[in-house]
Design a protein around this motif. Structure first.
Motif, PDB file in Angstrom:
ATOM      1  N   VAL A   1       0.861  -1.188   0.000  1.00  0.00           N
ATOM      2  CA  VAL A   1       0.000   0.000   0.000  1.00  0.00           C
ATOM      3  C   VAL A   1       0.896   1.236   0.000  1.00  0.00           C
ATOM      4  O   VAL A   1       1.682   1.443   0.927  1.00  0.00           O
ATOM      5  CB  VAL A   1      -0.925   0.029   1.226  1.00  0.00           C
ATOM      6  CG1 VAL A   1      -1.735   1.325   1.240  1.00  0.00           C
ATOM      7  CG2 VAL A   1      -1.861  -1.173   1.223  1.00  0.00           C
ATOM      8  N   ILE A   2       0.804   2.022  -1.053  1.00  0.00           N
ATOM      9  CA  ILE A   2       1.491   3.313  -1.111  1.00  0.00           C
ATOM     10  C   ILE A   2       0.442   4.372  -0.774  1.00  0.00           C
ATOM     11  O   ILE A   2      -0.567   4.488  -1.465  1.00  0.00           O
ATOM     12  CB  ILE A   2       2.090   3.576  -2.502  1.00  0.00           C
ATOM     13  CG1 ILE A   2       3.086   2.471  -2.856  1.00  0.00           C
ATOM     14  CG2 ILE A   2       2.763   4.937  -2.553  1.00  0.00           C
ATOM     15  CD1 ILE A   2       3.642   2.588  -4.267  1.00  0.00           C
ATOM     16  N   TYR A   3       0.666   5.112   0.319  1.00  0.00           N
ATOM     17  CA  TYR A   3      -0.396   6.018   0.753  1.00  0.00           C
ATOM     18  C   TYR A   3       0.144   7.400   1.111  1.00  0.00           C
ATOM     19  O   TYR A   3       1.312   7.573   1.441  1.00  0.00           O
ATOM     20  CB  TYR A   3      -1.175   5.413   1.926  1.00  0.00           C
ATOM     21  CG  TYR A   3      -0.508   5.461   3.280  1.00  0.00           C
ATOM     22  CD1 TYR A   3      -0.906   6.376   4.250  1.00  0.00           C
ATOM     23  CD2 TYR A   3       0.512   4.565   3.610  1.00  0.00           C
ATOM     24  CE1 TYR A   3      -0.314   6.414   5.501  1.00  0.00           C
ATOM     25  CE2 TYR A   3       1.103   4.581   4.859  1.00  0.00           C
ATOM     26  CZ  TYR A   3       0.687   5.511   5.812  1.00  0.00           C
ATOM     27  OH  TYR A   3       1.289   5.542   7.049  1.00  0.00           O
ATOM     28  N   THR A   4      -0.757   8.355   1.002  1.00  0.00           N
ATOM     29  CA  THR A   4      -0.513   9.711   1.471  1.00  0.00           C
ATOM     30  C   THR A   4      -1.753  10.156   2.216  1.00  0.00           C
ATOM     31  O   THR A   4      -2.790   9.476   2.178  1.00  0.00           O
ATOM     32  CB  THR A   4      -0.184  10.654   0.297  1.00  0.00           C
ATOM     33  OG1 THR A   4       0.360  11.872   0.785  1.00  0.00           O
ATOM     34  CG2 THR A   4      -1.413  10.951  -0.554  1.00  0.00           C
ATOM     35  N   VAL A   5      -1.660  11.271   2.908  1.00  0.00           N
ATOM     36  CA  VAL A   5      -2.782  11.772   3.703  1.00  0.00           C
ATOM     37  C   VAL A   5      -2.991  13.243   3.353  1.00  0.00           C
ATOM     38  O   VAL A   5      -2.055  14.032   3.398  1.00  0.00           O
ATOM     39  CB  VAL A   5      -2.516  11.626   5.217  1.00  0.00           C
ATOM     40  CG1 VAL A   5      -3.766  12.016   6.013  1.00  0.00           C
ATOM     41  CG2 VAL A   5      -2.084  10.204   5.569  1.00  0.00           C
ATOM     42  N   LEU A   6      -4.222  13.587   3.001  1.00  0.00           N
ATOM     43  CA  LEU A   6      -4.556  14.966   2.644  1.00  0.00           C
ATOM     44  C   LEU A   6      -5.811  15.355   3.410  1.00  0.00           C
ATOM     45  O   LEU A   6      -6.918  14.974   3.041  1.00  0.00           O
ATOM     46  CB  LEU A   6      -4.768  15.095   1.134  1.00  0.00           C
ATOM     47  CG  LEU A   6      -4.768  16.515   0.559  1.00  0.00           C
ATOM     48  CD1 LEU A   6      -3.451  17.219   0.846  1.00  0.00           C
ATOM     49  CD2 LEU A   6      -5.031  16.489  -0.939  1.00  0.00           C
TER      50      LEU A   6
ATOM     51  N   PHE B   1      -2.362   2.378  -4.553  1.00  0.00           N
ATOM     52  CA  PHE B   1      -2.172   3.788  -4.220  1.00  0.00           C
ATOM     53  C   PHE B   1      -3.420   4.316  -3.515  1.00  0.00           C
ATOM     54  O   PHE B   1      -4.502   4.340  -4.107  1.00  0.00           O
ATOM     55  CB  PHE B   1      -1.905   4.615  -5.486  1.00  0.00           C
ATOM     56  CG  PHE B   1      -0.564   4.366  -6.099  1.00  0.00           C
ATOM     57  CD1 PHE B   1      -0.345   3.275  -6.935  1.00  0.00           C
ATOM     58  CD2 PHE B   1       0.496   5.217  -5.833  1.00  0.00           C
ATOM     59  CE1 PHE B   1       0.900   3.052  -7.497  1.00  0.00           C
ATOM     60  CE2 PHE B   1       1.739   5.010  -6.397  1.00  0.00           C
ATOM     61  CZ  PHE B   1       1.949   3.915  -7.218  1.00  0.00           C
ATOM     62  N   VAL B   2      -3.267   4.741  -2.269  1.00  0.00           N
ATOM     63  CA  VAL B   2      -4.402   5.167  -1.452  1.00  0.00           C
ATOM     64  C   VAL B   2      -4.130   6.567  -0.898  1.00  0.00           C
ATOM     65  O   VAL B   2      -3.067   6.820  -0.320  1.00  0.00           O
ATOM     66  CB  VAL B   2      -4.651   4.195  -0.282  1.00  0.00           C
ATOM     67  CG1 VAL B   2      -5.801   4.697   0.596  1.00  0.00           C
ATOM     68  CG2 VAL B   2      -4.950   2.795  -0.794  1.00  0.00           C
TER      69      VAL B   2
ATOM     70  N   VAL C   1      -4.740   8.343 -10.221  1.00  0.00           N
ATOM     71  CA  VAL C   1      -3.703   7.480  -9.638  1.00  0.00           C
ATOM     72  C   VAL C   1      -4.134   6.948  -8.283  1.00  0.00           C
ATOM     73  O   VAL C   1      -4.043   5.748  -8.015  1.00  0.00           O
ATOM     74  CB  VAL C   1      -2.373   8.240  -9.500  1.00  0.00           C
ATOM     75  CG1 VAL C   1      -1.327   7.381  -8.787  1.00  0.00           C
ATOM     76  CG2 VAL C   1      -1.860   8.677 -10.867  1.00  0.00           C
ATOM     77  N   TRP C   2      -4.614   7.837  -7.438  1.00  0.00           N
ATOM     78  CA  TRP C   2      -4.927   7.480  -6.059  1.00  0.00           C
ATOM     79  C   TRP C   2      -6.347   6.918  -5.938  1.00  0.00           C
ATOM     80  O   TRP C   2      -7.272   7.420  -6.579  1.00  0.00           O
ATOM     81  CB  TRP C   2      -4.815   8.691  -5.148  1.00  0.00           C
ATOM     82  CG  TRP C   2      -3.456   9.315  -5.077  1.00  0.00           C
ATOM     83  CD1 TRP C   2      -3.022  10.428  -5.732  1.00  0.00           C
ATOM     84  CD2 TRP C   2      -2.351   8.859  -4.293  1.00  0.00           C
ATOM     85  NE1 TRP C   2      -1.725  10.702  -5.410  1.00  0.00           N
ATOM     86  CE2 TRP C   2      -1.277   9.758  -4.523  1.00  0.00           C
ATOM     87  CE3 TRP C   2      -2.161   7.791  -3.409  1.00  0.00           C
ATOM     88  CZ2 TRP C   2      -0.034   9.616  -3.917  1.00  0.00           C
ATOM     89  CZ3 TRP C   2      -0.930   7.654  -2.796  1.00  0.00           C
ATOM     90  CH2 TRP C   2       0.113   8.549  -3.042  1.00  0.00           C
TER      91      TRP C   2
ATOM     92  N   TYR D   1       2.462  -4.570   4.284  1.00  0.00           N
ATOM     93  CA  TYR D   1       3.498  -3.593   3.982  1.00  0.00           C
ATOM     94  C   TYR D   1       2.870  -2.287   3.503  1.00  0.00           C
ATOM     95  O   TYR D   1       1.874  -2.295   2.761  1.00  0.00           O
ATOM     96  CB  TYR D   1       4.446  -4.117   2.897  1.00  0.00           C
ATOM     97  CG  TYR D   1       5.193  -5.363   3.293  1.00  0.00           C
ATOM     98  CD1 TYR D   1       6.395  -5.277   3.983  1.00  0.00           C
ATOM     99  CD2 TYR D   1       4.688  -6.619   2.978  1.00  0.00           C
ATOM    100  CE1 TYR D   1       7.087  -6.417   4.347  1.00  0.00           C
ATOM    101  CE2 TYR D   1       5.373  -7.774   3.337  1.00  0.00           C
ATOM    102  CZ  TYR D   1       6.568  -7.668   4.032  1.00  0.00           C
ATOM    103  OH  TYR D   1       7.253  -8.795   4.402  1.00  0.00           O
ATOM    104  N   SER D   2       3.478  -1.177   3.893  1.00  0.00           N
ATOM    105  CA  SER D   2       2.988   0.128   3.454  1.00  0.00           C
ATOM    106  C   SER D   2       4.171   1.053   3.207  1.00  0.00           C
ATOM    107  O   SER D   2       5.228   0.929   3.831  1.00  0.00           O
ATOM    108  CB  SER D   2       2.045   0.750   4.487  1.00  0.00           C
ATOM    109  OG  SER D   2       2.721   0.958   5.719  1.00  0.00           O
ATOM    110  N   LEU D   3       3.961   1.979   2.280  1.00  0.00           N
ATOM    111  CA  LEU D   3       4.941   3.015   1.979  1.00  0.00           C
ATOM    112  C   LEU D   3       4.229   4.352   2.071  1.00  0.00           C
ATOM    113  O   LEU D   3       3.410   4.686   1.210  1.00  0.00           O
ATOM    114  CB  LEU D   3       5.531   2.826   0.580  1.00  0.00           C
ATOM    115  CG  LEU D   3       6.454   3.947   0.085  1.00  0.00           C
ATOM    116  CD1 LEU D   3       7.702   4.062   0.947  1.00  0.00           C
ATOM    117  CD2 LEU D   3       6.842   3.717  -1.376  1.00  0.00           C
TER     118      LEU D   3
END
Length: 485
Positions: free
Chosen positions: A21-26, A52-53, A65-66, A98-100
């Motif tokens: 899981v490739i994630y960002t927070v907005l 992509f989350v 993408v997300w 796993y997460s990035l």
């Protein structure tokens, strides 16, 4: 409360086909959602299954993408809420091993591969885990990180000092090194030691500064975790590109929403949501909308100087002093700190106070300035025959006199004025006591007479832990001309 490592097993070793899981927070109006694949070479691929989350409080957010997943953290301020998922991915992705995490300012030069998940890290019980990140590109100790926060106005300095005081009670701050950047975090987030780290980190963010890099490495040490650092730094590596945090398309961390709303108080939309309004109008980085810096307050804490509000007797003058001195702070500036010793006054400065205060002031003006320190005894000030000659290096546009007896303000002004230029200067007297308005007016008139220039005076109160009430007119500042640029 902190959750200790559980008895659950670490995830199985990663290989081709493993989900990452490739994630960002907005959360909150801050910036537009970035495309992390925008500079990826054609044909780039991965042997991992990439998901992509983007975790967001905006249910209308869309991206090619997300996969945008709404979350409700409305009970927290946006600056804190965005850090919760950053610290504890296991609470948001319980079905992934796993997460990035990547900041919204990151784009990939290549996609993650299963080889990135290979590690020799083991916890105290011999269980394997993955924790990879980048070392901080500039800072190696918490004093440097905290000083940057204060200088940039990124958080309340009192909170930062309280945080470091708490850390210092657990061991020397100098031992918390190296420092890690929180821009990119690759973790096997179900591993017990990683989960324990995440909760320790989140608790510190929640209790103290929103600037999570200030607490990351303390949490790492307490959890007993080691980081397998990526080669290079965020600005120079083969994996990804970091765009930096000062883009005009995003709000700076120092953005002052209340200040913005006040300056646009005639606009209902700006008052209702100053962050969104500033972002829509491209004003997030404009200087007039940023928090005021508190660098001197932090330096007073660092050097244990009582000029600030953190170290007893907490005179509470650092904010006013910084406001007066900031326009004169530049490379090559000549500054003189005069320390009045042996002053027979209950509110006088002790030798230790004078030493700490002068260290803080010297560091405030920086290595590019010429800051000298002069000790003057009470008898020297009282003697009519004792004068001070201009040094060979020239006049001092900035002069700060510490511990001047209130009754000797005019004498100090008369003796020290000859050390300053006639065209422009700043004279600041931090008094051991309270001056009367007549004494302040006399000092102003004397400085105007000596310099031949119109002089502006400022008065300010001080505090002292020996007293219940403020000390009025304990700060007297005289200025003439304008600072050179």
């Amino acid at each position: 409360m902190s959750v200790p490592p559980s008895s659950s097993q670490a995830p199985a070793p990663a290989g081709p086909g493993t989900r990452l899981v490739i994630y960002t927070v907005l959360i909150g109006a801050k910036e537009a959602l970035n495309n992390p694949l925008s500079v990826l070479p054609a044909g780039a691929g991965s042997d991992l299954v990439l998901d992509f989350v983007c975790l967001t409080d905006n249910p209308e957010l869309r991206s090619p993408v997300w996969r945008c997943v709404p979350i409700d953290e409305s009970h927290l301020a946006p600056e804190k809420a965005s850090r919760r998922a950053k610290a504890m991915p296991d609470a948001y992705f319980p079905d992934a091993a796993y997460s990035l995490y990547i900041d919204n300012t990151v784009t990939f030069k290549r996609l993650p591969q299963s080889a990135d998940l290979h590690t020799r890290q083991v916890d105290a019980e011999g269980r394997a885990f993955v924790f990879r990140a980048f070392k901080h590109s500039r800072h190696t100790h918490l004093h440097q990180e905290a000083g940057a926060i204060a200088m940039l106005g990124y958080d309340d300095v009192a909170t930062v000092c309280r945080q470091l005081d708490a850390y210092a009670q657990q061991g020397p701050l100098a031992e918390i090194t190296p420092l890690t950047t929180g821009t990119v975090l690759l973790r096997s987030h179900q591993a017990p030691v990683v989960r324990h780290f995440g909760r320790l980190w989140w608790e510190s963010i929640l209790a103290y500064s929103k600037r999570d890099q200030l607490s990351l490495d303390m949490a790492r040490r307490r959890a007993g975790i080691e980081i397998d650092y990526f080669p290079g730094i965020t600005r120079d590596n083969e994996f990804l590109h970091w765009q930096g945090s000062l883009s005009p398309e995003r709000l700076r961390a120092s953005f002052d929403a209340r200040r913005y709303a006040w300056q646009h108080r005639d606009d209902p939309e700006a008052v209702a949501n100053p962050r969104r309004h500033a972002l829509a109008h491209g004003r997030g980085g404009e200087p007039q909308y940023q928090c005021r810096t508190e660098l001197l307050e932090y330096l007073c804490w660092q050097h244990r100087a009582s000029l600030g509000a953190q170290v007893s007797p907490r005179r509470g003058l650092a904010g006013a002093l910084e406001g007066l001195m900031r326009p004169w702070r530049r490379d090559g500036q000549r500054v003189l700190v005069v320390r009045l010793t042996d002053v027979p006054d209950a509110l006088g400065f002790s030798a230790a106070e004078l030493d700490a205060a002068s260290h803080a002031l010297v560091q405030f003006f920086g290595p590019g300035s010429r800051t000298d320190v002069l000790d003057v005894g009470f008898d020297d000030l009282a003697s009519a025959g004792r004068v001070f000659a201009l040094p060979q290096g020239g006049a001092y546009p900035v002069l700060i006199a510490l511990g001047v007896p209130a009754a000797k303000l005019q004498a100090a002004t008369q003796k020290l004025a000859r050390l300053q230029p006639r065209n422009a200067g700043l004279f600041v007297a931090v008094l051991a006591g309270s001056a009367s308005l007549d004494e302040a007016r006399a000092a102003e008139a004397l400085m105007a007479d000596v310099t031949g220039s119109p002089t502006r005076s400022s008065l300010g109160p001080a505090h002292h832990d020996s007293l219940a009430d403020p000390v009025p007119n304990a700060l007297v500042a005289l200025a003439w001309g304008a600072p050179s640029t």
